[in-house]
Design a protein around this motif. Structure first.
Motif, PDB file in Angstrom:
ATOM      1  N   ALA A 335       0.805  -1.212   0.000  1.00  0.00           N
ATOM      2  CA  ALA A 335       0.000   0.000   0.000  1.00  0.00           C
ATOM      3  C   ALA A 335       0.850   1.281   0.000  1.00  0.00           C
ATOM      4  O   ALA A 335       0.295   2.383   0.080  1.00  0.00           O
ATOM      5  N   TYR A 336       2.183   1.147  -0.089  1.00  0.00           N
ATOM      6  CA  TYR A 336       3.065   2.323  -0.095  1.00  0.00           C
ATOM      7  C   TYR A 336       3.258   2.801  -1.539  1.00  0.00           C
ATOM      8  O   TYR A 336       3.463   1.989  -2.448  1.00  0.00           O
ATOM      9  N   PRO A 337       3.206   4.105  -1.785  1.00  0.00           N
ATOM     10  CA  PRO A 337       3.239   4.599  -3.173  1.00  0.00           C
ATOM     11  C   PRO A 337       4.514   4.280  -3.940  1.00  0.00           C
ATOM     12  O   PRO A 337       4.468   4.079  -5.154  1.00  0.00           O
ATOM     13  N   HIS A 338       5.665   4.266  -3.261  1.00  0.00           N
ATOM     14  CA  HIS A 338       6.934   4.043  -3.941  1.00  0.00           C
ATOM     15  C   HIS A 338       7.355   2.584  -3.792  1.00  0.00           C
ATOM     16  O   HIS A 338       7.144   1.972  -2.749  1.00  0.00           O
ATOM     17  N   GLU A 339       7.977   2.036  -4.817  1.00  0.00           N
ATOM     18  CA  GLU A 339       8.326   0.612  -4.829  1.00  0.00           C
ATOM     19  C   GLU A 339       9.162   0.235  -3.599  1.00  0.00           C
ATOM     20  O   GLU A 339      10.283   0.723  -3.427  1.00  0.00           O
ATOM     21  N   PRO A 340       8.653  -0.636  -2.727  1.00  0.00           N
ATOM     22  CA  PRO A 340       9.344  -0.976  -1.483  1.00  0.00           C
ATOM     23  C   PRO A 340      10.041  -2.339  -1.550  1.00  0.00           C
ATOM     24  O   PRO A 340      10.064  -3.001  -2.591  1.00  0.00           O
ATOM     25  N   TRP A 341      10.596  -2.735  -0.411  1.00  0.00           N
ATOM     26  CA  TRP A 341      11.126  -4.074  -0.188  1.00  0.00           C
ATOM     27  C   TRP A 341      10.438  -4.669   1.047  1.00  0.00           C
ATOM     28  O   TRP A 341      10.054  -3.925   1.951  1.00  0.00           O
ATOM     29  N   VAL A 342      10.354  -5.994   1.094  1.00  0.00           N
ATOM     30  CA  VAL A 342       9.913  -6.708   2.289  1.00  0.00           C
ATOM     31  C   VAL A 342      10.983  -7.719   2.667  1.00  0.00           C
ATOM     32  O   VAL A 342      11.566  -8.375   1.795  1.00  0.00           O
ATOM     33  N   GLU A 343      11.226  -7.843   3.958  1.00  0.00           N
ATOM     34  CA  GLU A 343      12.272  -8.733   4.465  1.00  0.00           C
ATOM     35  C   GLU A 343      11.725 -10.141   4.669  1.00  0.00           C
ATOM     36  O   GLU A 343      10.719 -10.334   5.359  1.00  0.00           O
ATOM     37  N   HIS A 344      12.412 -11.123   4.108  1.00  0.00           N
ATOM     38  CA  HIS A 344      11.975 -12.513   4.242  1.00  0.00           C
ATOM     39  C   HIS A 344      12.695 -13.197   5.397  1.00  0.00           C
ATOM     40  O   HIS A 344      13.918 -13.281   5.432  1.00  0.00           O
ATOM     41  N   PHE A 345      11.910 -13.659   6.350  1.00  0.00           N
ATOM     42  CA  PHE A 345      12.347 -14.553   7.415  1.00  0.00           C
ATOM     43  C   PHE A 345      11.367 -15.719   7.442  1.00  0.00           C
ATOM     44  O   PHE A 345      10.156 -15.501   7.537  1.00  0.00           O
ATOM     45  N   GLU A 346      11.868 -16.931   7.398  1.00  0.00           N
ATOM     46  CA  GLU A 346      10.968 -18.085   7.486  1.00  0.00           C
ATOM     47  C   GLU A 346      10.687 -18.483   8.938  1.00  0.00           C
ATOM     48  O   GLU A 346       9.916 -19.417   9.188  1.00  0.00           O
ATOM     49  N   TRP A 347      11.246 -17.766   9.899  1.00  0.00           N
ATOM     50  CA  TRP A 347      11.144 -18.160  11.295  1.00  0.00           C
ATOM     51  C   TRP A 347       9.702 -18.300  11.776  1.00  0.00           C
ATOM     52  O   TRP A 347       9.381 -19.164  12.586  1.00  0.00           O
ATOM     53  N   LEU A 348       8.812 -17.417  11.324  1.00  0.00           N
ATOM     54  CA  LEU A 348       7.450 -17.385  11.855  1.00  0.00           C
ATOM     55  C   LEU A 348       6.527 -18.425  11.216  1.00  0.00           C
ATOM     56  O   LEU A 348       5.407 -18.616  11.684  1.00  0.00           O
ATOM     57  N   GLU A 349       6.977 -19.091  10.166  1.00  0.00           N
ATOM     58  CA  GLU A 349       6.093 -19.976   9.422  1.00  0.00           C
ATOM     59  C   GLU A 349       5.422 -21.050  10.282  1.00  0.00           C
ATOM     60  O   GLU A 349       4.256 -21.380  10.066  1.00  0.00           O
ATOM     61  N   PRO A 350       6.091 -21.649  11.289  1.00  0.00           N
ATOM     62  CA  PRO A 350       5.406 -22.670  12.100  1.00  0.00           C
ATOM     63  C   PRO A 350       4.207 -22.141  12.883  1.00  0.00           C
ATOM     64  O   PRO A 350       3.374 -22.934  13.336  1.00  0.00           O
ATOM     65  N   LEU A 351       4.100 -20.826  13.041  1.00  0.00           N
ATOM     66  CA  LEU A 351       3.006 -20.255  13.820  1.00  0.00           C
ATOM     67  C   LEU A 351       1.686 -20.232  13.055  1.00  0.00           C
ATOM     68  O   LEU A 351       0.621 -20.086  13.672  1.00  0.00           O
ATOM     69  N   PHE A 352       1.744 -20.383  11.731  1.00  0.00           N
ATOM     70  CA  PHE A 352       0.550 -20.179  10.909  1.00  0.00           C
ATOM     71  C   PHE A 352       0.268 -21.389  10.025  1.00  0.00           C
ATOM     72  O   PHE A 352       1.174 -22.147   9.664  1.00  0.00           O
ATOM     73  N   ASN A 353      -0.981 -21.526   9.652  1.00  0.00           N
ATOM     74  CA  ASN A 353      -1.400 -22.609   8.765  1.00  0.00           C
ATOM     75  C   ASN A 353      -1.135 -22.290   7.294  1.00  0.00           C
ATOM     76  O   ASN A 353      -1.051 -23.200   6.473  1.00  0.00           O
ATOM     77  N   GLU A 354      -1.015 -21.018   6.969  1.00  0.00           N
ATOM     78  CA  GLU A 354      -0.872 -20.591   5.580  1.00  0.00           C
ATOM     79  C   GLU A 354       0.575 -20.167   5.297  1.00  0.00           C
ATOM     80  O   GLU A 354       1.352 -19.925   6.220  1.00  0.00           O
ATOM     81  N   ARG A 355       0.914 -20.070   4.013  1.00  0.00           N
ATOM     82  CA  ARG A 355       2.247 -19.641   3.586  1.00  0.00           C
ATOM     83  C   ARG A 355       2.119 -18.530   2.546  1.00  0.00           C
ATOM     84  O   ARG A 355       1.159 -18.487   1.775  1.00  0.00           O
ATOM     85  N   LEU A 356       3.110 -17.661   2.521  1.00  0.00           N
ATOM     86  CA  LEU A 356       3.162 -16.614   1.518  1.00  0.00           C
ATOM     87  C   LEU A 356       3.726 -17.173   0.210  1.00  0.00           C
ATOM     88  O   LEU A 356       4.602 -18.040   0.218  1.00  0.00           O
ATOM     89  N   GLU A 357       3.243 -16.647  -0.891  1.00  0.00           N
ATOM     90  CA  GLU A 357       3.734 -17.064  -2.200  1.00  0.00           C
ATOM     91  C   GLU A 357       4.884 -16.158  -2.616  1.00  0.00           C
ATOM     92  O   GLU A 357       4.762 -14.928  -2.611  1.00  0.00           O
ATOM     93  N   ILE A 358       6.001 -16.785  -2.960  1.00  0.00           N
ATOM     94  CA  ILE A 358       7.196 -16.051  -3.375  1.00  0.00           C
ATOM     95  C   ILE A 358       7.650 -16.591  -4.722  1.00  0.00           C
ATOM     96  O   ILE A 358       7.851 -17.796  -4.880  1.00  0.00           O
ATOM     97  N   ARG A 359       7.807 -15.707  -5.696  1.00  0.00           N
ATOM     98  CA  ARG A 359       8.303 -16.096  -7.016  1.00  0.00           C
ATOM     99  C   ARG A 359       8.781 -14.853  -7.762  1.00  0.00           C
ATOM    100  O   ARG A 359       8.323 -13.748  -7.495  1.00  0.00           O
ATOM    101  N   ASP A 360       9.714 -15.081  -8.653  1.00  0.00           N
ATOM    102  CA  ASP A 360      10.229 -14.012  -9.525  1.00  0.00           C
ATOM    103  C   ASP A 360      10.745 -12.813  -8.742  1.00  0.00           C
ATOM    104  O   ASP A 360      10.603 -11.661  -9.161  1.00  0.00           O
TER     105      ASP A 360
END
Length: 393
Positions: A335-360
């Motif tokens: 939702a930020y107007p200028h092209e941003p970055w997001v930091e990937h950490f897989e540490w939190l994945e066991p806390l949730f049933n769903e996963r984020l899609e990462i490609r390209d």
């Protein structure tokens, strides 16, 4: 006759016909996530901190009379988790009966409920979990992903990996981790620097740059371990690597030092993750102390405060790269107007049933409403304390 409680409340704060639902139930959970390997960055190698072995989370689940529910979380590393949970327990009861859509009003009410401990740090980090849950609830009620409720500028965000480049990791493993991240579709690689012997940092960085090639976006993070002369000297030595940014070269609160460094180096300066309020970030923005600002929504009080900060950063045309908690920050970065970055950490994945899609090279929004996550059975198993208020519908 003494006035009734309702009469004592100013009319502006009394509910009217527009209030269609009310908060009826809150559950707070303190969850401790163990890390498979003790984590060390420069703060450990310089003796300022011990290796990190776990992350403490505060989860807030909120329900309404009409049956809507939202979930949010905050976190603390090394210390502070029990304190966040304790403060949240003290202030959470004031939520009962509030309209869940009035998120700004609720944030202010929670701050005043704990006013004697201030408006930054642990107190507002405890509020953050509640605030995030309210935004999740609001988006779910609208049947929209949170980014779409806020008004997305894009449906995917550039992402880079941090978890594979810590200083406890041998360089051979760092290179393997980089390969694995790129193969997974992650776009950039960040490695930790800031060791007492800076020549070791340069050797590690040389190895990574040679291994991944010049086209892969590469960042470094000194975790606040350099003084001003050292940051200037090493910053000049790093220019040849074509870095996306140098992160936290100085103490997080040295805004003037960061500003001087940003003026003198070609490589962009990134900082902000350790700050705990919009006011503290404003000092960075005001002094032009960062080319890339790195706020952390759980640390500054939640999404309500993050949106205020994002507006200030947008006004100065700053780059945005939120810290950690990609499950929240993907939506805010989208939702930020200028092209941003997001930091990937897989540490939190066991806390949730769903996963984020990462490609390209990008992290993609899903069509799931709200944040798009539900707590896993493992998160329930790691719960060490819990408190409930009100009645669940």
């Amino acid at each position: 006759m003494p006035p009734s409680t309702a009469d004592a409340i100013p009319a502006a704060f009394q509910a009217g016909e527009a209030t269609l639902d009310r908060i009826s139930w809150i559950r707070l959970s303190s969850v401790t996530l163990p890390l498979a390997t003790p984590i060390s960055d420069a703060k450990v190698l310089t003796g300022r901190q011990r290796p990190m072995t776990e992350v403490a989370f505060l989860f807030a689940e909120i329900g309404t009379e009409d049956g809507h529910e939202g979930i949010g979380f905050g976190y603390s590393k090394r210390a502070g988790g029990p304190g966040q949970f304790a403060h949240a327990k003290e202030i959470a009861p004031v939520l009962i009966g509030e309209d869940p859509s009035d998120i700004g009003k609720i944030w202010t009410k929670l701050v005043w409920a704990g006013a004697s401990v201030g408006r930054s740090g642990l107190s507002t980090q405890a509020i953050a979990a509640i605030d995030v849950a309210l935004w999740d609830l609001k988006a779910k009620r609208a049947n929209l992903p949170l980014a779409k409720l806020l008004g997305a500028h894009r449906d995917s965000v550039r992402c880079y990996n941090t978890s594979g480049g810590f200083l406890h990791t041998p360089i051979e493993q760092v290179l393997e981790n980089a390969d694995a991240s790129l193969a997974r579709g992650i776009g950039g690689i960040k490695i930790k620097v800031g060791q007492p012997d800076s020549s070791l940092d340069l050797k590690r960085l040389e190895a990574v740059r040679e291994h991944v090639g010049d086209e892969v976006p590469l960042m470094v993070d000194a975790n606040q371990q350099w003084d001003r002369p050292t940051a200037q000297r090493i910053g000049r030595a790093l220019e040849r690597f074509g870095l996306v940014w140098i992160e936290e070269p100085l103490d997080a609160y040295d805004a003037e030092g960061h500003a001087a460094l940003a003026r003198s180096l070609d490589t962009p300066i990134a900082t902000g993750e350790m700050l705990t309020s919009v006011a503290e970030h404003w000092e960075l923005i005001r002094l032009d102390a960062a080319d890339v600002i790195q706020p952390d929504a759980p640390r500054i009080g939640g999404i309500t405060q993050f949106l205020k900060l994002a507006a200030l950063a947008d006004h100065r045309h700053l780059q945005l790269a939120p810290h950690f908690a990609m499950e929240i920050h993907l939506h805010l970065a989208a939702a930020y107007p200028h092209e941003p970055w997001v930091e990937h950490f897989e540490w939190l994945e066991p806390l949730f049933n769903e996963r984020l899609e990462i490609r390209d090279g990008r992290m993609h929004l899903s069509g799931r409403p709200g944040l798009g996550f539900t707590l896993s059975d493992q998160a329930r198993a790691w719960t060490v304390d819990q408190a409930e208020f009100g009645d669940r519908p």
